[in-house]
Scaffold this motif. Sequence first.
Motif, PDB file in Angstrom:
ATOM      1  N   UNK A 233      16.746   6.403  12.052  1.00  0.00           N
ATOM      2  CA  UNK A 233      15.926   6.028  11.012  1.00  0.00           C
ATOM      3  C   UNK A 233      14.910   7.075  10.850  1.00  0.00           C
ATOM      4  N   UNK A 234      14.264   7.667  11.419  1.00  0.00           N
ATOM      5  CA  UNK A 234      13.379   8.896  11.066  1.00  0.00           C
ATOM      6  C   UNK A 234      14.152   9.900  10.470  1.00  0.00           C
ATOM      7  N   UNK A 235      15.370  10.259  11.191  1.00  0.00           N
ATOM      8  CA  UNK A 235      16.053  11.244  10.585  1.00  0.00           C
ATOM      9  C   UNK A 235      16.447  10.941   9.069  1.00  0.00           C
ATOM     10  N   UNK A 236      16.841   9.655   8.795  1.00  0.00           N
ATOM     11  CA  UNK A 236      16.997   9.490   7.586  1.00  0.00           C
ATOM     12  C   UNK A 236      16.214   9.324   6.509  1.00  0.00           C
ATOM     13  N   UNK A 237      14.873   8.714   6.984  1.00  0.00           N
ATOM     14  CA  UNK A 237      13.822   8.968   6.084  1.00  0.00           C
ATOM     15  C   UNK A 237      13.146  10.334   5.767  1.00  0.00           C
ATOM     16  N   UNK A 248       5.447   7.370  -2.470  1.00  0.00           N
ATOM     17  CA  UNK A 248       4.614   6.540  -1.400  1.00  0.00           C
ATOM     18  C   UNK A 248       5.476   5.518  -0.880  1.00  0.00           C
ATOM     19  N   UNK A 249       6.342   4.939  -1.204  1.00  0.00           N
ATOM     20  CA  UNK A 249       7.278   3.993  -0.338  1.00  0.00           C
ATOM     21  C   UNK A 249       7.875   4.435   0.854  1.00  0.00           C
ATOM     22  N   UNK A 250       8.201   5.954   0.293  1.00  0.00           N
ATOM     23  CA  UNK A 250       8.861   6.481   1.620  1.00  0.00           C
ATOM     24  C   UNK A 250       7.887   7.009   2.728  1.00  0.00           C
ATOM     25  N   UNK A 251       6.679   7.172   2.352  1.00  0.00           N
ATOM     26  CA  UNK A 251       5.688   7.539   3.449  1.00  0.00           C
ATOM     27  C   UNK A 251       5.464   6.082   4.095  1.00  0.00           C
ATOM     28  N   UNK A 252       5.264   5.274   3.343  1.00  0.00           N
ATOM     29  CA  UNK A 252       5.036   3.729   4.111  1.00  0.00           C
ATOM     30  C   UNK A 252       6.409   3.375   4.974  1.00  0.00           C
ATOM     31  N   UNK A 253       7.626   3.725   4.659  1.00  0.00           N
ATOM     32  CA  UNK A 253       8.683   3.400   5.488  1.00  0.00           C
ATOM     33  C   UNK A 253       8.566   4.124   6.491  1.00  0.00           C
ATOM     34  N   UNK A 254       8.374   5.420   6.484  1.00  0.00           N
ATOM     35  CA  UNK A 254       8.311   6.129   7.765  1.00  0.00           C
ATOM     36  C   UNK A 254       7.256   5.784   8.708  1.00  0.00           C
ATOM     37  N   UNK A 270       0.422   8.295   7.350  1.00  0.00           N
ATOM     38  CA  UNK A 270       1.545   8.091   6.623  1.00  0.00           C
ATOM     39  C   UNK A 270       0.974   6.700   5.617  1.00  0.00           C
ATOM     40  N   UNK A 271       0.379   5.855   6.367  1.00  0.00           N
ATOM     41  CA  UNK A 271       0.081   4.719   5.673  1.00  0.00           C
ATOM     42  C   UNK A 271      -1.177   5.198   4.613  1.00  0.00           C
ATOM     43  N   UNK A 272      -1.929   6.080   4.994  1.00  0.00           N
ATOM     44  CA  UNK A 272      -3.109   6.423   4.243  1.00  0.00           C
ATOM     45  C   UNK A 272      -2.473   7.420   3.163  1.00  0.00           C
TER      46      UNK A 272
END
Length: 303
Positions: A233-237, A248-254, A270-272
């Motif tokens: 999952x981390x590799x994909x994101x 920002x939604x990708x940072x949130x997903x990670x 990453x949330x921040x």
Amino acid sequence: MVKWLSRKLAQQVSTIVLMVGMLASPTLARDPFRTSNPRAISDRTEAAFRAIFEKGNYTEATRILNQGDPNEPLSFALKGLLAYNNYQGETDQGRKQALLSEFRGYATQTRTVAQQLAKSDPLRGNLYQAAGIILEAGYTAATEGTVRGIPQILGSLQEAFRYLDAAEKIDPKDPELNLIKGLIDLTLSTTLNLPLSSPTDAIARLQNTAQPRYVADRGLAIGYRDLKQFDRALQAVDNALRAAPDNPELSYLKAQILVRSQRHGESIPLFQKALTKRDQLPPVTVRQIERELRNAQQRAAQR
């Protein structure tokens, strides 16, 4: 249960609205899915698509879609997505019902225009009819409740799959088709636990033939997250973030993937980072990020 199902159907809505098959002038054609035999999509609709899925900028997408193209099914589907997000974030009941009615109207328009499109382009027409059906399933989830709604929702999903299967018979290697069907299959099999699809087949679609890559990789990251395969999952994101670093939604997903990996401290920046672009995100998404950030900070402080 009703709210949970509505959120998951909203994810499917956001997946389905990626479908493109435009009636715009070929002189303005741009196709983010195909490098050969491109379909036509107007500059305006493509800009709204990229604003949402590449930039995560719903404010910009709303502005663009206010001047949307009336003959393009994708324009109505994108407007439906925005209306649904606004519905989820609204607290005033009168406004909430108005947004829900607006969403239903866009769902109907998506399906109606798709029926006309099928006469000239059966593959994209079938895809858009599936989009309209799933949008309508989201409306059912929001209005009918669990007991009355689920049988109708399941019936709608089965109908949508018939249209998707019809599209696949026309061109099983089409990158747009494999992106959309792969994302839907992954959502149904991992999140909703419905026996309508296989996560293995969905992952293969997304890895091998889906385009654009930043959307396919985002879908893979969500799927691997839900399958508890966190390294993948981390590799994909990370792949998605390299292609769309400003979303920002990708940072949130990670951040979510790191939390599920028990790496709470690493998730906080990453949330921040996602919240630095709160003004361009739907309010319901902002509140969810804030809530998950607080939880991560509490967990990190306990270690």
